[in-house]
Every structure is written in structure tokens, then in C-alpha cells.
Design a protein around this motif. Structure first.
Motif, PDB file in Angstrom:
ATOM      1  N   THR A 150       0.824  -1.227   0.000  1.00 26.22           N
ATOM      2  CA  THR A 150       0.000   0.000   0.000  1.00 26.22           C
ATOM      3  C   THR A 150       0.848   1.261   0.000  1.00 26.22           C
ATOM      4  O   THR A 150       0.327   2.352  -0.203  1.00 26.22           O
ATOM      5  CB  THR A 150      -1.004   0.079   1.173  1.00 26.22           C
ATOM      6  OG1 THR A 150      -0.339   0.415   2.383  1.00 26.22           O
ATOM      7  CG2 THR A 150      -1.778  -1.214   1.336  1.00 26.22           C
ATOM      8  N   GLN A 350      -5.391   5.862  -2.075  1.00 25.66           N
ATOM      9  CA  GLN A 350      -4.880   4.587  -2.564  1.00 25.66           C
ATOM     10  C   GLN A 350      -3.714   4.043  -1.738  1.00 25.66           C
ATOM     11  O   GLN A 350      -3.550   2.831  -1.628  1.00 25.66           O
ATOM     12  CB  GLN A 350      -4.435   4.737  -4.030  1.00 25.66           C
ATOM     13  CG  GLN A 350      -5.577   5.045  -4.982  1.00 25.66           C
ATOM     14  CD  GLN A 350      -5.086   5.336  -6.381  1.00 25.66           C
ATOM     15  OE1 GLN A 350      -4.921   6.474  -6.793  1.00 25.66           O
ATOM     16  NE2 GLN A 350      -4.828   4.278  -7.135  1.00 25.66           N
ATOM     17  N   GLU A 379      -8.975   2.216  -5.555  1.00 24.94           N
ATOM     18  CA  GLU A 379      -8.428   1.468  -6.688  1.00 24.94           C
ATOM     19  C   GLU A 379      -8.072   2.335  -7.876  1.00 24.94           C
ATOM     20  O   GLU A 379      -7.446   1.855  -8.822  1.00 24.94           O
ATOM     21  CB  GLU A 379      -9.440   0.398  -7.125  1.00 24.94           C
ATOM     22  CG  GLU A 379      -9.726  -0.644  -6.045  1.00 24.94           C
ATOM     23  CD  GLU A 379     -10.745  -1.672  -6.493  1.00 24.94           C
ATOM     24  OE1 GLU A 379     -11.334  -1.491  -7.582  1.00 24.94           O
ATOM     25  OE2 GLU A 379     -10.959  -2.662  -5.762  1.00 24.94           O
ATOM     26  N   SER A 381      -7.455   6.682  -9.497  1.00 26.62           N
ATOM     27  CA  SER A 381      -7.327   8.119  -9.270  1.00 26.62           C
ATOM     28  C   SER A 381      -8.584   8.834  -9.769  1.00 26.62           C
ATOM     29  O   SER A 381      -9.367   8.271 -10.544  1.00 26.62           O
ATOM     30  CB  SER A 381      -6.089   8.665  -9.985  1.00 26.62           C
ATOM     31  OG  SER A 381      -4.922   8.021  -9.527  1.00 26.62           O
TER      32      SER A 381
END
Length: 389
Positions: A150, A350, A379, A381
Motif C-alpha cells: 500500500t 490509494q 483502486e 485516481s
């Protein structure tokens, strides 16, 4: 022992620590941003002629000093929890993050020592090869750190130039990675110049130090480009007047009902002051400015409606939720809100912060964390389009 503790070993360790301190001093807190352009040089000098194991140890030490100092504010998070288990967990989370981020210094240091052995004759073209290789490696490691698990992209070298608007305009070509690349390139130019002088001093063999000139060139061009962007005529389009609101809310205010009301009051006071200028076309609040879930809170929705009733949209930092395959998912989000259209568009963060927005290895570490639920990473932009623009 990895090192024999003698004068040379102490100097090498001192070089690694000095690099870490110079890097940390370039960031907010000390804000000595010019140090960043030579901050890696002591580490690069310290790892020359060492084994891979010794180089890895010094590189990791440099990273620990850098992140340990620059992220030391994280200790304040222990004041937001009461249970000693949570305080211990918060402190442990900082140590884990510092140690983890410091590991990304190891490939850089090992590569620098390897280049010093393989391309050791000091020729100009081989030095250019070293500068290019090391610059690409560092920016690649920053990208990896910002995306793996992440991502934890805090304190990329380019962030140190936040107060240097002329320097950071090159970020439009590739984000903060471009600024970091210019910084590493400059460090490599200084390092190779020093190495050339030290290596050939005993032979009285000198040549012009083109590496230093080459290191300075992208820096000078970046500043020149930035000055042109800042003071030249813009051909992109009509400017947008943005009101940036920074309420500076302590973390402890997010857990107390009375302080949550004071948070909304401060947001309204600052936003209203900005709107009275009659030139603001967009209000922007920081990440999770609201202390609750905007779409579930009557008080927060009423506040946003009052501020947008005159037609100025508001970019709201708030917690949000969505319905996923496994049930309801929580997000750290930004919502563009317009009084006439409601929520225009939404972005879910994100790259989540470990221990701050989710707990890694929850079966093992959940008991030491005050987080009883985890955020879910977005998931994709979002390109926010202003209503009427």
C-alpha cells in the motif's frame, strides 16, 4: 562484530550518522533544505572499499537516523491513546516503520560501494555512468517504497524542497521523483569530485572536475525553469483562485465530542474568512478535516451546505464508505461538493499509512493497536472537474 572499532571505523559510522542528520535537517522541523544537495555525500564516502555486509549496516544506520529524526513527531500519537498496550503499540509501530524504511537505503549504499570497485579508474564517462545508475536506483527505490504494501512514500528527498517554489516546478514532468532525481544527481556530482581529488592527490594528477559542473547543471536548469514558470506568462488557461484552509487540529480532538464541535467551528470560521475575499472559486480542506463521516453526519453536512450556498464548491477531506463484495468498506476520502449538485466526485486514498489507517498482520498486531477497523485502499485516481469550469 561487523566493524573493528578503531578510528577508521568510527569515522565511517560518523559519516553514515552525519548523512542521516543532514537529510533529516532538510525537512520540516529544521527546514535547512539546501543541506539535501550534499547530504548523501558522507554516506557515499563512508561505504567505499567495504564489504557488502558492512555497507548494508552503514546504509541501514543512515536510514534509521534519517527516519528516526524526521518522523520523531510520531511519538506524539501516544498521547491520543490511554491504554499502555496501545501506547506500546504506537511506539512499536514507529520503530517498525523507521526500521522498514531504512532498509531502502541498503541497495543504494551497496550499489555505491560496488560502483566504486567496478568503475574505479575515475574516467569521466564511467563517472557519468555511475551518476546515472545511482540516480535511477534511488528514484526507483523511492517509488517502490511508495507503492509496496500500500506504500509509505513519506519524506521522499524532493519533499524537502516544499518551500523552494522555483525548484519544484519540474515536478510537473514526473512528480516528486523528478525533484529527488535532481537532488541525487547533485549529490553524486559532489561525491565523485571529492573522490577524484582524494584518489589522485598522492599522484599529483588533476583534471577539471566536470562531474561537479555536470551535477550543478540540472539543478541550475530546474531553478531557471521554475523562475520562468513562476514569473512568465501562463498559457495553460484562466487561473483559479483557491482558498486553502488549514485548521491545525490536534489528533486528540477527533475523539472528544466537544472538541469535534470546536473543529467544525474552526473550519467554518476560517472558510468564511476566505470566502469574504469575494475572489475564491474553490475551497480546499486538508485530509480528514472533518472529524466524522460526512455522508452520515447531520452537523458536518449542514456545515458544508452553509459554506457552499453561495456557489463556491468545496473539496472536503473526510472519512467515507462504499459497499464492496465483502460488505461495507471504509475509506479516507476527498469529496468535491457543490451546493447545487451535491457530491460531484469522490477520491478514495490509494496508499494507506500502516498503523495509522490499517494494521498490517492484524491477527498478530491488532491487540496492540487502537484501530478496531481498517480503511480500504482506493483502486483508481480521480480527476476533479470544477462545476462550471
Amino acid at each position: 562484530m561487523i566493524f573493528k572499532w578503531n578510528k577508521i571505523g568510527a569515522l565511517r559510522c560518523g559519516g553514515a550518522v552525519l548523512s542521516g542528520l543532514m537529510l533529516a535537517a532538510s525537512f520540516p522541523g529544521w527546514s535547512q533544505s539546501t543541506l539535501i544537495f550534499t547530504a548523501l555525500v558522507p554516506l557515499l564516502l563512508a561505504v567505499q572499499s567495504l564489504s557488502a555486509r558492512q555497507t548494508a549496516a552503514l546504509s541501514w544506520l543512515c536510514g534509521v537516523v534519517f527516519y528516526g529524526v524526521s518522523l520523531s513527531w510520531f511519538w506524539q500519537m501516544t498521547n491520543t491513546v490511554d491504554a499502555w498496550a496501545f501506547k506500546f503499540g504506537t511506539g512499536g509501530a514507529l520503530l517498525f516503520i523507521v526500521s522498514y524504511c531504512a532498509f531502502y537505503f541498503i541497495p543504494f549504499g551497496v550499489a555505491a560501494a560496488w560502483c566504486g570497485r567496478v568503475w574505479s579508474d575515475g574516467s569521466f564517462f564511467k563517472n557519468i555512468r555511475i551518476m546515472m545508475f545511482m540516480t535511477v536506483l534511488w528514484t526507483g527505490l523511492e517509488y517502490l517504497r511508495g507503492t509496496l504494501f500500500t506504500g509509505f512514500g513519506w519524506n521522499a528527498l524532493g519533499v524537502s524542497q516544499y518551500a523552494n517554489p522555483a525548484m519544484i516546478q519540474v515536478a510537473e514532468w514526473g512528480g516528486v521523483a523528478v525533484v529527488s532525481a535532481v537532488i541525487v544527481w547533485m549529490n553524486m556530482g559532489v561525491f565523485l569530485t571529492i573522490r577524484q581529488y582524494v584518489k589522485h592527490r598522492q599522484f599529483r594528477k588533476y583534471r577539471p572536475h566536470f562531474e561537479l559542473i555536470l551535477g550543478l547543471t540540472p539543478l541550475a536548469l530546474s531553478v531557471a525553469f521554475g523562475m520562468q514558470v513562476l514569473f512568465g506568462a501562463s498559457e495553460v488557461g484562466a487561473p483559479v483562485q483557491v482558498g486553502l484552509i488549514q485548521p491545525n487540529i490536534p489528533q486528540t480532538s477527533r475523539r472528544d465530542a466537544q472538541l469535534m464541535a470546536e473543529t467544525r467551528e474552526r473550519l467554518e470560521t476560517l472558510s468564511s474568512a476566505a470566502l469574504r475575499m469575494n475572489q475564491v472559486e474553490l475551497l480546499v480542506w486538508p485530509e480528514t478535516a472533518l472529524p466524522d463521516y460526512f455522508r452520515l453526519s447531520f452537523s458536518s453536512r449542514a456545515l458544508v451546505n452553509r459554506l457552499t450556498r453561495d456557489g463556491v464548491p468545496l473539496l472536503v477531506g473526510t472519512m467515507d464508505f462504499s459497499e464492496g463484495a465483502g460488505g461495507r468498506e471504509l475509506h479516507n476520502s476527498a469529496l468535491l461538493y457543490d451546493e447545487g449538485e451535491g457530491t460531484v466526485s469522490t477520491y478514495h486514498k490509494q496508499h494507506l499509512v500502516p498503523f495509522g489507517e490499517y494494521v498490517p498482520f492484524p491477527n498478530l498486531l491488532r491487540a496492540l493497536s487502537p484501530l478496531d477497523v481498517d480503511f480500504t485502499a482506493g483502486e483508481s485516481s480521480t480527476l476533479f472537474a470544477l462545476p462550471g469550469k
